[in-house]
Enzyme design. Structure first.
Site, mmCIF file in Angstrom:
data_model
loop_
_atom_site.group_PDB
_atom_site.id
_atom_site.type_symbol
_atom_site.label_atom_id
_atom_site.label_comp_id
_atom_site.label_asym_id
_atom_site.label_seq_id
_atom_site.Cartn_x
_atom_site.Cartn_y
_atom_site.Cartn_z
ATOM 1 N N ASP A 39 -0.101 7.895 4.540
ATOM 2 C CA ASP A 39 -1.530 8.195 4.694
ATOM 3 C C ASP A 39 -2.128 7.559 5.941
ATOM 4 O O ASP A 39 -1.752 6.447 6.327
ATOM 5 C CB ASP A 39 -2.319 7.710 3.470
ATOM 6 C CG ASP A 39 -2.111 8.592 2.249
ATOM 7 O OD1 ASP A 39 -1.498 9.663 2.395
ATOM 8 O OD2 ASP A 39 -2.566 8.202 1.159
ATOM 9 N N LEU A 40 -3.080 8.258 6.524
ATOM 10 C CA LEU A 40 -3.785 7.770 7.709
ATOM 11 C C LEU A 40 -4.348 6.370 7.478
ATOM 12 O O LEU A 40 -4.273 5.492 8.349
ATOM 13 C CB LEU A 40 -4.931 8.744 8.048
ATOM 14 C CG LEU A 40 -5.597 8.592 9.418
ATOM 15 C CD1 LEU A 40 -4.650 9.043 10.523
ATOM 16 C CD2 LEU A 40 -6.889 9.413 9.469
#
Length: 298
Positions: A39-40
């Protein structure tokens, strides 16, 4: 062309695709990929596969993972993490022992509904693209395994947990479900992946350092491909069979092997093979050859 696996510590705020781009530039090589997105908003271990090592991506994705997660109680967000908008709040509190009791029920095989804000595809469309356009669709439950789940620290409204889990596990969903069970809501404040298989965050190259490193130094950090294939038993061939194995030829062996194996000769990793029986004898057939005469990182 170089081949191997670069253990990268992805910094928070950049995409997995961005890390691939950094490695491509750092090594001046096109054939580079990752082994499943992180995930970012998350940081930590992101193994990057280079050259012939791109063929082991699926094996890397199958490995169990360990995360450290900071939970915040009292709120639920649309993305289930700190990047989202708060959509629900709760004034209910919980005690350390309440959380520890709930954590126990999530150990073992559990079912999860993937979050809308995820890269999972449904009918060819990524869920987060649908979510951003205001759509929510029904998602099927998926079975995953939580091998270990423990509380590291607790100071309401925050708690830090360690999760060791199978592939396909969504930590954001786990944290959301725990908050719902406690009736005080929770979301992922911070998330860090500290391990994938034998790849540890403490041994990783920081993503911010990739373009600052000398190319030779970066090459020296490439791990051998067989590190991703440790679930397969090792099988050693005699030195005089090295060339036959490298060339993918079928080799006569003394007895049948019941499972796929990692093949070595002259103490060099060659590839994966399976055995079969024919005309009363046993033979080894190379399924995938990874060895590259021009590249010793393999």
């Amino acid at each position: 062309m170089y081949s191997g696996i670069l253990n990268v510590d992805k910094e928070k705020g950049i995409s997995s695709a961005r890390v691939v781009s950094l490695v491509r530039r750092g090594l001046n090589q096109k054939k580079v990929g990752h082994t499943g997105t992180l995930d970012l908003e998350a940081s930590g271990v992101l193994p990057i596969v280079v050259g012939k090592a791109t063929r082991v991506s699926d094996y890397m994705m199958d490995k169990d993972k360990t995360y450290e997660c900071l939970m915040e109680f009292g709120k639920k967000t649309d993305t289930l993490d700190a990047a989202g908008e708060v959509i629900k709040e709760s004034s209910k509190t919980c005690k350390r022992e309440d959380l520890e009791e709930v954590l126990e029920k999530y150990k073992g095989e559990i079912e999860q509904i993937p979050p809308m804000y995820s890269a999972l595809k449904v009918d060819g469309k990524k869920l987060y693209d649908l979510a951003r356009s205001g759509k929510e669709i029904e998602r099927k439950k998926r079975k995953v395994k939580i091998y270990d789940l423990k509380l590291i620290d607790f100071d309401f409204p925050y708690a830090k947990i360690s999760v060791t889990c199978s592939k396909g596990t969504y930590i954001r969903t786990l944290v959301d479900d725990i908050g719902e069970d406690l009736e005080c809501l929770s979301f992922v404040k911070e998330l860090r992946r500290v391990r994938i298989g034998d790849f540890l965050v403490d041994e990783a190259v920081k993503s911010s350092d990739i373009l600052e490193m000398d190319k030779d130094k970066l090459i020296s950090k490439l791990e051998r491909v067989d590190k991703a294939l440790d679930k397969f038993p090792r099988f050693d061939l005699a030195d005089n069979l090295f060339d036959k194995a490298v060339n993918g030829m079928t080799i006569k062996i003394d007895s049948k092997i019941d499972e796929e194996v990692r093949v070595y000769s002259r103490n060099e990793f060659i590839g994966l093979a399976k055995s079969f029986e024919s005309r009363g004898g046993y033979f080894l057939k190379m399924e995938k050859v990874f060895y590259d005469r021009e590249n010793k990182n393999i």
